[in-house]
Design a protein around this motif. Structure first.
Motif, mmCIF file in Angstrom:
data_model
loop_
_atom_site.group_PDB
_atom_site.id
_atom_site.type_symbol
_atom_site.label_atom_id
_atom_site.label_comp_id
_atom_site.label_asym_id
_atom_site.label_seq_id
_atom_site.Cartn_x
_atom_site.Cartn_y
_atom_site.Cartn_z
ATOM 1 N N THR A 200 0.525 -1.181 -0.016
ATOM 2 C CA THR A 200 -0.460 -0.131 -0.418
ATOM 3 C C THR A 200 0.584 0.737 0.138
ATOM 4 N N ALA A 212 -2.203 7.407 3.170
ATOM 5 C CA ALA A 212 -2.286 5.721 3.620
ATOM 6 C C ALA A 212 -2.185 5.395 5.016
ATOM 7 N N ARG A 255 -4.259 2.394 -4.606
ATOM 8 C CA ARG A 255 -3.322 1.913 -3.574
ATOM 9 C C ARG A 255 -2.072 1.881 -4.053
#
Length: 500
Positions: A200, A212, A255
Motif C-alpha cells: 500500500t 495511506a 493504492r
C-alpha cells in the motif's frame, strides 16, 4: 452401504493435468495401517470423490511424505486401510482470500446508521481496529480463524497480510514480526498457507503517500520489494515449501500507482510468485481509475502486461464484458467472497461471463463474518439467481462448477499442491458424516449437490493434511485453549465479556 462397484477403476490423474505438478507434501504422516505397503497410510470411507463422481468400495493410500500413491479395490488393501464408516471423503477446500485479523470485528459492525456508505463504514471500523491490535492479538485471532477453517474442511488458505507496521507507521524492531505471528498461527492450527505480502503506497487514486493508513503503508516501492524478498527467503529457508509460501499483493491500482505495480509484477515474475490485487470492487473504484488513467483497472493492467495465469483479481464486482474477456484470455482467476460482498451490499461478479471466457473463479472468506467455503459457494449462486431471475446461473451443473472453484481452481490460484484426490498430490481431504441431517438420504449421484447446497459445517467429521489428522470427530485437538485465548483477547480488546 451398497456393494462396491464392479466397473474398472482408473486412478484419478487426468482431470487436473492442466495444473502444475505437486511438490512433496509435509513430513511425519499418520501411522500406517497394518497390512498396507511399507510406510503407507490408507483410508476406506464409504464414498470417495475422485473428481468425476463418488466411488464406493475404494481405498486410497499415502506414502510417508503424505502424498497419495494409489487407489485400490483389492480385498487385501480394503482390509488394511483405516475404515471410515458412514463418511464420504472429498479433497480439502482452498480459501483463496482471507484477512484473518478482521475476525475480531465479527458482529461488531452490523449496527450502523442507514446513511453510511457500506465500504467506507467497513473500512473505517477495520482501520480503527487495526490501530489497536498487538502482534500477539493478531496471532490469537489468526489461530482462531485458521481453526475455524479446518473445522469447515478448508486445508489451505491465502492470507492477505496488510498489518506490517506499528500503529504509528514505524517498523517493528524484529523483521517480519507480524508475518511471523500469522505463519506461527497457521503452523499451530495445522493449515497450509500462502501469505500474500500487501503493498500500500497511497490512500487512493491521485492521492499522496501520506494518505495511506500508517499501519499498512510501505515506505517506498523499493523498501517493499526488499522486505518482501527478505520475507520470501526467510520462509523458504525455514518452512516446508508446500506448508507455507509467499505471494505478493499490490493492494489495488487505487493504492499502488501503475509504475510501482509494474515493479511488483516484474519481481513476482522473476520469483514465480502468485499475485493478488483488488479490482473493480465498486462503480466508484472504476470511475476513480478512469479519472486517473483514462480506462478501467483491468484495461490498465492488460496494457502494461500485468495479467497472466499467476494473477488473481479480487472481487471484480463491476467487471465489464471486455474485462472478462481479457482475464479469460490470460487464464487469470477472479477471487469472489460472496458473504463479505453481500454484507457490503455489493453486486456479484459476472461469474458466468468469466467462466465462459476461460477465467478461473475461486472463493474466499475475506472479512470472516462467517467461515464456511461451501456457504460462500451457495451464496454466490443464489445471489446470481436473484439478480437474474433464473436457475442455475454459473453452469448447468452448478454444484460441480462451484466445488471445482473451491478446490482445483483455488489450489491453482494459490500455487498450492492440493485441490484434488489424485496420485502424486498430498493427502489433503475432509470427511463428512453421511447421516448428518443436512445431507442424510443423499445417494452418490446427488451427494455433491447436497454438499454444495445443503451441508452444515457440523457435518465435517475429519480433516487430514499431508496424511496428518487435524480434525477428529468434528473437533480440533487444541480447540479449547485456542477458543479460550481468543475469548480472553476479545474481552480485553472490547472491554466487556466476549462469548465464543
Amino acid at each position: 452401504m451398497p456393494p462396491p462397484s464392479k466397473k474398472p477403476f482408473l486412478p484419478p490423474t487426468s482431470y487436473t493435468r492442466q495444473f502444475e505438478p505437486a511438490a512433496p507434501a509435509a513430513p511425519a504422516p499418520a501411522r500406517p495401517a497394518a497390512g498396507a505397503h511399507a510406510g503407507e497410510t490408507g483410508w476406506l470411507p464409504d464414498l470417495v470423490y475422485t473428481g468425476d463422481t463418488f466411488e464406493e468400495g475404494l481405498a486410497f493410500f499415502a506414502d510417508p511424505l503424505g502424498r497419495i500413491t494409489r487407489f485400490s479395490r483389492e480385498p487385501a488393501d480394503l482390509a488394511a486401510a483405516r475404515r471410515l464408516p458412514g463418511q464420504a471423503a472429498m479433497p480439502g477446500l482452498v480459501n483463496v482470500h482471507s484477512i484473518s485479523w478482521q475476525r475480531a470485528l465479527r458482529g461488531r459492525t452490523e449496527q450502523v446508521a442507514r446513511n453510511v456508505e457500506p465500504i467506507a463504514g467497513a473500512r473505517e471500523a477495520a482501520t480503527a481496529l487495526a490501530q489497536r491490535l498487538t502482534p500477539e492479538d493478531i496471532f490469537e485471532t489468526a489461530r482462531m480463524v485458521f481453526t475455524e477453517m479446518l473445522l469447515a474442511g478448508i486445508t489451505c488458505v491465502g492470507e492477505f497480510h496488510e498489518l506490517q507496521n506499528r500503529p504509528d507507521g514505524t517498523a517493528w524492531p524484529e523483521p517480519h514480526l507480524v508475518a511471523d505471528q500469522v505463519l506461527r498461527a497457521a503452523r499451530e492450527a495445522g493449515i497450509r498457507i500462502a501469505l500474500f505480502n500487501v503493498a500500500t503506497l497511497r490512500g487512493g487514486h491521485g492521492q499522496a503517500p501520506e494518505t495511506a493508513p500508517a499501519r499498512v503503508r510501505a515506505a517506498s516501492i523499493d523498501a517493499f520489494l526488499r522486505e518482501t524478498e527478505a520475507l520470501r527467503a526467510a520462509v523458504a529457508g525455514s518452512l516446508p515449501a508446500d506448508e507455507a509460501w509467499i505471494g505478493v499483493a499490490p493492494e489495488s491500482l487505487a493504492r499502488v500507482p501503475v509504475d510501482a505495480f509494474k515493479a511488483i509484477g516484474t519481481y513476482a515474475h522473476a520469483q514465480r510468485l502468485r499475485v493478488q490485487t483488488r479490482v473493480a470492487r465498486s462503480a466508484e473504484d472504476v470511475a476513480a481509475c478512469v479519472a486517473e488513467y483514462g480506462r478501467g483497472p483491468v484495461a490498465v493492467l492488460a496494457e502494461h502486461g500485468l495479467i497472466d495465469k499467476r494473477l488473481t483479481v479480487l472481487h471484480g464486482n463491476q467487471l465489464s464484458a471486455e474485462d472478462s474477456k481479457l482475464l479469460g484470455t490470460a487464464r487469470a482467476a477472479v477471487g469472489v467472497c460472496p458473504l463479505s460482498e453481500q454484507n457490503l451490499a455489493l453486486a456479484a461478479a459476472p461469474v458466468e461471463a468469466l467462466l465462459a471466457a476461460g477465467a478461473g473463479v475461486v472463493l474466499g472468506s475475506e472479512s470472516q463474518g462467517q467461515v464456511d467455503l461451501l456457504r460462500e459457494a451457495r451464496a454466490l449462486e443464489y445471489g446470481l439467481r436473484v439478480a437474474q431471475g433464473r436457475r442455475p446461473v454459473v453452469a448447468a451443473d452448478a454444484a460441480r462448477t462451484l466445488f471445482t472453484a473451491a478446490t482445483v481452481t483455488g489450489a491453482r490460484s494459490l500455487g498450492a499442491t492440493g485441490g484434488a484426490l489424485e496420485v502424486g498430490r498430498p493427502a489433503d481431504f475432509f470427511t463428512v458424516n453421511l447421516y448428518d441431517p443436512s445431507i442424510a438420504g443423499a445417494d452418490p449421484e446427488t451427494l455433491l449437490a447436497s454438499l454444495v447446497f445443503g451441508l452444515e459445517r457440523r457435518a465435517v467429521k475429519e480433516v487430514w493434511i499431508g496424511a496428518r489428522q487435524r480434525i477428529t470427530g468434528g473437533r480440533h485437538p487444541n480447540q479449547g485453549p485456542i477458543v479460550g485465548k481468543f475469548v480472553e483477547m476479545q474481552r480485553r480488546l472490547w472491554g466487556k465479556p466476549a462469548t465464543p
